[in-house]
Design a protein around this motif. Structure first.
Motif, short mmCIF file in Angstrom:
data_model
loop_
_atom_site.label_atom_id
_atom_site.label_comp_id
_atom_site.label_asym_id
_atom_site.label_seq_id
_atom_site.Cartn_x
_atom_site.Cartn_y
_atom_site.Cartn_z
N VAL A 105 0.84 -1.20 0.00
CA VAL A 105 0.00 0.00 0.00
C VAL A 105 0.88 1.25 0.00
O VAL A 105 0.66 2.19 -0.78
N HIS A 106 1.90 1.26 0.85
CA HIS A 106 2.83 2.40 0.90
C HIS A 106 3.48 2.64 -0.46
O HIS A 106 3.53 3.77 -0.96
N LYS A 107 3.95 1.56 -1.07
CA LYS A 107 4.63 1.67 -2.37
C LYS A 107 3.67 2.18 -3.46
O LYS A 107 4.04 3.02 -4.28
N GLN A 108 2.44 1.68 -3.47
CA GLN A 108 1.47 2.13 -4.47
C GLN A 108 1.14 3.61 -4.32
O GLN A 108 1.05 4.34 -5.30
N ILE A 109 0.98 4.06 -3.08
CA ILE A 109 0.68 5.47 -2.85
C ILE A 109 1.87 6.34 -3.28
O ILE A 109 1.69 7.35 -3.97
N ASN A 110 3.08 5.94 -2.93
CA ASN A 110 4.25 6.72 -3.33
C ASN A 110 4.43 6.72 -4.84
O ASN A 110 4.85 7.72 -5.43
N SER A 111 4.10 5.62 -5.50
CA SER A 111 4.19 5.55 -6.96
C SER A 111 3.21 6.54 -7.58
O SER A 111 3.54 7.28 -8.52
N MET A 112 1.99 6.58 -7.04
CA MET A 112 0.99 7.53 -7.52
C MET A 112 1.47 8.96 -7.32
O MET A 112 1.36 9.80 -8.21
N LEU A 113 2.05 9.25 -6.17
CA LEU A 113 2.53 10.60 -5.90
C LEU A 113 3.66 10.99 -6.83
O LEU A 113 3.72 12.13 -7.31
N THR A 114 4.53 10.05 -7.13
CA THR A 114 5.64 10.30 -8.07
C THR A 114 5.08 10.63 -9.45
O THR A 114 5.55 11.56 -10.11
N GLN A 115 4.08 9.88 -9.88
CA GLN A 115 3.46 10.14 -11.18
C GLN A 115 2.81 11.53 -11.21
O GLN A 115 2.76 12.18 -12.26
N MET A 116 2.35 11.98 -10.07
CA MET A 116 1.73 13.30 -9.98
C MET A 116 2.78 14.39 -9.72
O MET A 116 2.43 15.54 -9.46
N GLU A 117 4.04 13.99 -9.74
CA GLU A 117 5.19 14.88 -9.56
C GLU A 117 5.27 15.50 -8.16
O GLU A 117 5.73 16.62 -7.98
N PHE A 118 4.82 14.74 -7.16
CA PHE A 118 5.02 15.12 -5.77
C PHE A 118 6.41 14.65 -5.35
O PHE A 118 6.90 13.63 -5.84
N HIS A 119 6.99 15.35 -4.40
CA HIS A 119 8.23 14.88 -3.81
C HIS A 119 7.87 13.75 -2.83
O HIS A 119 6.98 13.92 -1.99
N VAL A 120 8.53 12.61 -2.96
CA VAL A 120 8.30 11.51 -2.01
C VAL A 120 9.62 11.19 -1.31
O VAL A 120 10.69 11.35 -1.88
N ASP A 121 9.50 10.75 -0.08
CA ASP A 121 10.66 10.37 0.72
C ASP A 121 11.19 9.05 0.19
O ASP A 121 10.46 8.06 0.14
N ASN A 122 12.45 9.02 -0.23
CA ASN A 122 13.03 7.81 -0.81
C ASN A 122 13.74 6.93 0.22
O ASN A 122 14.31 5.91 -0.15
N ARG A 123 13.71 7.34 1.48
CA ARG A 123 14.32 6.49 2.51
C ARG A 123 13.48 5.22 2.67
O ARG A 123 12.28 5.22 2.37
N PRO A 124 14.10 4.15 3.14
CA PRO A 124 13.31 2.92 3.36
C PRO A 124 12.13 3.20 4.30
O PRO A 124 12.26 3.97 5.25
N TYR A 125 11.00 2.59 3.99
CA TYR A 125 9.79 2.77 4.79
C TYR A 125 9.93 2.02 6.09
O TYR A 125 10.18 0.81 6.10
N ARG A 126 9.78 2.74 7.21
CA ARG A 126 9.87 2.14 8.55
C ARG A 126 8.59 2.46 9.31
O ARG A 126 8.54 3.41 10.07
N PRO A 127 7.54 1.68 9.06
CA PRO A 127 6.26 1.99 9.71
C PRO A 127 6.37 1.90 11.24
O PRO A 127 6.99 0.97 11.78
N HIS A 128 5.80 2.88 11.90
CA HIS A 128 5.87 2.94 13.36
C HIS A 128 4.75 3.85 13.87
O HIS A 128 4.10 4.54 13.10
N ILE A 129 4.60 3.85 15.19
CA ILE A 129 3.63 4.71 15.87
C ILE A 129 4.42 5.54 16.87
O ILE A 129 4.99 5.00 17.82
N THR A 130 4.50 6.83 16.65
CA THR A 130 5.25 7.70 17.56
C THR A 130 4.54 7.78 18.90
O THR A 130 3.35 8.10 18.97
N ILE A 131 5.30 7.49 19.97
CA ILE A 131 4.77 7.55 21.33
C ILE A 131 5.20 8.85 22.01
O ILE A 131 4.44 9.47 22.73
N ALA A 132 6.47 9.24 21.77
CA ALA A 132 7.02 10.46 22.37
C ALA A 132 8.15 10.96 21.48
O ALA A 132 8.78 10.17 20.77
N LYS A 133 8.41 12.29 21.56
CA LYS A 133 9.52 12.82 20.76
C LYS A 133 10.13 14.04 21.44
O LYS A 133 9.56 14.61 22.35
#
Length: 189
Positions: A105-133
């Motif tokens: 799902v992440h890859k498909q969304i980023n592919s769509m954004l690239t086709q629409m000429e959006f800037h996408v983050d090319n770093r490896p996808y690391r799904p997480h839930i931020t608890i504190a920062k």
């Protein structure tokens, strides 16, 4: 000048997962020194950050997400981790057991954004839930034994849940909670 809102595409969490993560926050030992604790309503998994969007861009993204043909899938929250220096980590997060479906799902969304000429983050996808920062106290280091105890606590609460909808979230940085579901898109593939 028009002020544009910021958005991201993500997955909301069921209430019982949010409650588990809120319980983790409440059990933070003194060596967990953070300026910002994620509001329980804001717990989520980011699929992709979009940034500022004008009405035309928003329409394109909504049209695409309405056509997304992925099936619902299951994911499991099962670990605790950090980004940054282990002694003073800038982000403390709950992690997920690897899910091929989530990455697709992440890859498909980023592919769509690239086709629409959006800037996408090319770093490896690391799904997480931020608890504190934002580590708060430079003179305090996170105690690794306490971190390991918290890790065991998260692992003991490990819970799977069904992802059957993704959301377009609007960001309100000056309020609490900060994120609002702008639109929802059922997975029906």
């Amino acid at each position: 000048m028009e002020i544009l809102s910021h958005y991201f595409i993500g997955i909301d969490l069921p209430d019982h997962i949010k409650q588990n993560l809120k319980d983790v926050q409440r059990k933070f030992p003194p060596s967990f020194s953070y300026k910002q604790m994620t509001h329980p309503s804001d717990f989520h998994i980011t699929l992709t950050f979009l940034g500022e969007l004008d009405d035309k861009q928003l329409t394109y993204i909504v049209n695409y997400l309405n056509k997304l043909e992925e099936k619902p899938f299951s994911i499991k929250v099962d670990q605790l981790g950090v980004f940054g220096n282990r002694e003073k980590p800038r982000v403390l997060w709950a992690g997920l057991e690897h899910s091929n479906e989530l990455h697709v799902v992440h890859k498909q969304i980023n592919s769509m954004l690239t086709q629409m000429e959006f800037h996408v983050d090319n770093r490896p996808y690391r799904p997480h839930i931020t608890i504190a920062k934002k580590w708060n106290e430079p003179s305090i280091n996170m105690d690794s034994k306490q971190f390991d105890l918290m890790q065991k606590n998260v692992q003991s609460m490990a819970t799977s849940f069904e992802v059957n909808t993704i959301h377009l979230f609007k960001i309100f940085p000056q309020q609490m909670p900060k994120y609002e579901k702008y639109m929802s898109f059922p997975l029906r593939g």
